[in-house]
Scaffold this active site. Structure first.
Site, mmCIF file in Angstrom:
data_model
loop_
_atom_site.group_PDB
_atom_site.id
_atom_site.type_symbol
_atom_site.label_atom_id
_atom_site.label_comp_id
_atom_site.label_asym_id
_atom_site.label_seq_id
_atom_site.Cartn_x
_atom_site.Cartn_y
_atom_site.Cartn_z
ATOM 1 C CB CYS A 1 -0.926 -0.035 1.226
ATOM 2 S SG CYS A 1 -1.897 1.446 1.428
ATOM 3 C CB CYS B 1 -3.332 2.676 -1.391
ATOM 4 S SG CYS B 1 -3.415 1.012 -0.747
ATOM 5 C CE LYS C 1 -4.972 3.979 -6.107
ATOM 6 N NZ LYS C 1 -5.631 2.700 -6.050
ATOM 7 C CE1 TYR D 1 -7.462 -1.117 -6.780
ATOM 8 C CE2 TYR D 1 -8.102 -3.423 -6.776
ATOM 9 C CZ TYR D 1 -7.373 -2.380 -6.247
ATOM 10 O OH TYR D 1 -6.539 -2.609 -5.175
ATOM 11 C CD GLU E 1 -7.270 2.470 -8.825
ATOM 12 O OE1 GLU E 1 -8.132 2.815 -8.019
ATOM 13 O OE2 GLU E 1 -6.219 1.876 -8.477
ATOM 14 C CG HIS F 1 -28.893 22.544 -3.886
ATOM 15 N ND1 HIS F 1 -29.058 21.677 -4.948
ATOM 16 C CD2 HIS F 1 -29.069 23.790 -4.370
ATOM 17 C CE1 HIS F 1 -29.333 22.393 -6.032
ATOM 18 N NE2 HIS F 1 -29.339 23.669 -5.709
ATOM 19 C CD GLU G 1 -28.551 18.452 -4.355
ATOM 20 O OE1 GLU G 1 -29.458 18.793 -3.582
ATOM 21 O OE2 GLU G 1 -27.985 19.234 -5.148
#
Ligand code: FAD
Length: 454
Positions: free
Chosen positions: A43, A48, A51, A177, A181, A435, A440
């Site tokens: 990681c 992670c 990356k 994934y 990525e 908002h 939302e």
């Protein structure tokens, strides 16, 4: 009781190993951790963290273009690969030192070198042997590149972060994934990226609407995304690597990145000396308490082939330490684990895909929202957000939430808490939105898109 050098000997100072070691030491155990490459594991060093830093770098490219219609100057700054790569290296070195300090802080001994299990209570590192009451295998995974003509010319995710030269033309092979990525990163940084996947649609395991939306958006962003095709061979040419494909075509590139899967990192671990059973896929088999088939030897994280994510390895490390050294019953709940794919835009997801939800819960109600983000009404960027909620019709419980859009990873963390708490669609509906945000939409999807009837 026999006197051992250590109560716990952890093999691998990655996400799971370090967390288990720190927690066990916190409970008063005498702990050693062996690490043969880098503190913090995959990681921190080749996963992670680097990356995500590269994802940030990649996103500037489009942001500079977006800025023009918001009144900013039109000159696009040049990208410098060496600056990014070297600043990344500095940050990773800082993190490596933090990991060393974290273990020193709880008085765990760090032993640098590759560990080999000698017997159920003995681990060797180089010439030295150490005895331990319990051994924890947290050795993670390793990229796997299949063998084919020229496969030694391909690189893996381990090498791609530190390339000497920026690859202006890049082929990325894989549909998971990680490949997606990297395609986003190098496309965003200005490379000509071709992504190849041997199946009909990438991102297997994700919700099928998200997979289709992702293919559409990633193509629009500039990646040459090709399905049902594979690499036959790679050869060195005068002006680059010649990549021959199964459809008969050839692409010339500067680098070929294989991200087609990872295997448990078991090389030289000495498993032949103990009775630790492996699965057919070559991962260490464990029960819900991380026990292997050899008493006193435990395993967790990627090496067990479960859900290969850092927060999962961390949770497993904590549950293991609590149970073995804290006297607390502790397990990991694997339902509703949120996750993100940091492509452009991001994918964020938690809970069941529509297919899996139907198989588990029966009849569903499905809601969706697809729109152009407010920002891009002015930026002119052709990008659409897609959001989807999957609701168990019988209980009204939201059992799946999926999104592809800006900040989907950030948004999904909060949705995951609601879903773990058992939130119903009615509760989502009575929650007031923030908002104007994209998030939302998760509390304003009123119209049923698909409903399973009798
Ligand atoms: P690791 O972190 O792999 O640690 C294992 C350690 O053991 C390594 O340091 C290794 O050197 C050491 N070791 C191995 N064998 C021995 C031995 N015999 N003796 C001594 N030391 C040994 N997860 C996320 O949650 N989010 C992300 O965004 C994400 N992105 C990723 C991107 C990439 C490119 C990759 C490859 C992975 C990514 N992951 C991500 C997955 C994540 O990195 C892993 O799930 C996580 O690191 C697993 O932790 P672990 O403790 O099981 O193993």
């Amino acid at each position: 009781m026999k006197d051992y050098d250590y109560d716990l000997f952890v093999i691998g100072a990655g996400s799971g190993g370090v967390r288990a070691a720190r927690m066990a030491a916190g409970f008063g155990a005498k702990v050693a951790v062996a690490e043969d490459r880098y503190m913090g594991g995959t990681c921190v060093n080749v996963g992670c963290v680097p990356k995500k830093l590269y994802v940030y770098a990649a996103e500037f490219g489009k942001a500079f273009k977006d800025a023009r219609n918001f009144g900013w100057g039109s000159e696009l700054p040049a990208f410098n690969w060496a600056t990014l790569r070297d600043n990344k290296k500095t940050e990773i070195s800082r993190l490596n030192a933090i990991y060393d300090n974290l273990l020193a802080g709880v008085k765990a001994t760090v032993i640098k070198g590759r560990a080999r299990i000698v017997d159920a209570h003995t681990v060797a590192v180089g010439e030295q042997c150490f005895s331990a009451g319990k051994i924890l295998i947290a050795t993670g995974g390793w990229p796997h590149i299949p063998k084919f003509p020229g496969s030694d010319l391909a690189i893996s995710s381990n090498e791609v972060f530190d390339l000497e030269q920026f690859p202006k033309r890049l082929v990325i092979v894989g549909g998971g994934y990680i490949s997606v990525e990297f395609a986003g990163i190098f496309n965003g940084l200005g490379a000509k990226v071709t992504q190849l996947y041997r199946g009909p649609l990438f991102l297997r395991g994700f919700d099928s609407d998200i997979r289709e939306h992702a293919a559409q958006e990633i193509r629009k962003s500039g990646v040459d995304l090709r399905f049902d095709v594979n690499v036959e061979s790679i050869a060195k040419g005068a002006s680059g690597l010649q990549v021959s494909l199964t459809d008969g075509s050839t692409i010339e590139v500067d680098a070929v990145l294989y991200a087609t899967g990872r295997k448990a990192n078991l090389d030289g671990l000495g498993l032949e000396n103990v009775h630790v059973k492996l699965s057919d896929a070559g991962n260490i088999e464990v029960d819900g308490n991380f026990c292997t088939t050899e008493p006193n030897i435990f395993a967790l994280g990627d090496v067990t082939g479960g859900i290969e994510l850092t927060p999962v390895a961390l949770a497993e490390g904590m549950a293991f330490a609590r149970r073995q050294f804290g006297g607390v019953e502790s397990t990991v709940d694997y339902e509703f684990i949120p996750t993100a794919v940091f492509c452009q835009p991001n994918i964020g997801t938690v809970g069941y895909t529509e297919d899996k939800a139907r198989a588990k819960f029966g009849k569903l109600r499905v809601f969706k929202s697809a729109f152009k983000p407010l920002k891009h009404t002015i930026s002119g960027r052709d990008e659409r957000t897609f959001m989807k909620l999957i609701v168990d019709r019988a209980s009204d419980r939201v059992v799946g939430a999926h999104m592809m859009g800006p900040d989907a990873g950030e948004i999904m963390q909060g949705i995951a808490i609601a879903m773990r708490a058992g939130a119903t669609k009615a509760l989502f509906d009575t929650t007031i939105g923030i908002h104007p945000t994209a998030a939302e939409e998760f509390v304003t999807m009123r119209e049923v898109w698909r409903e399973d009837t009798e």
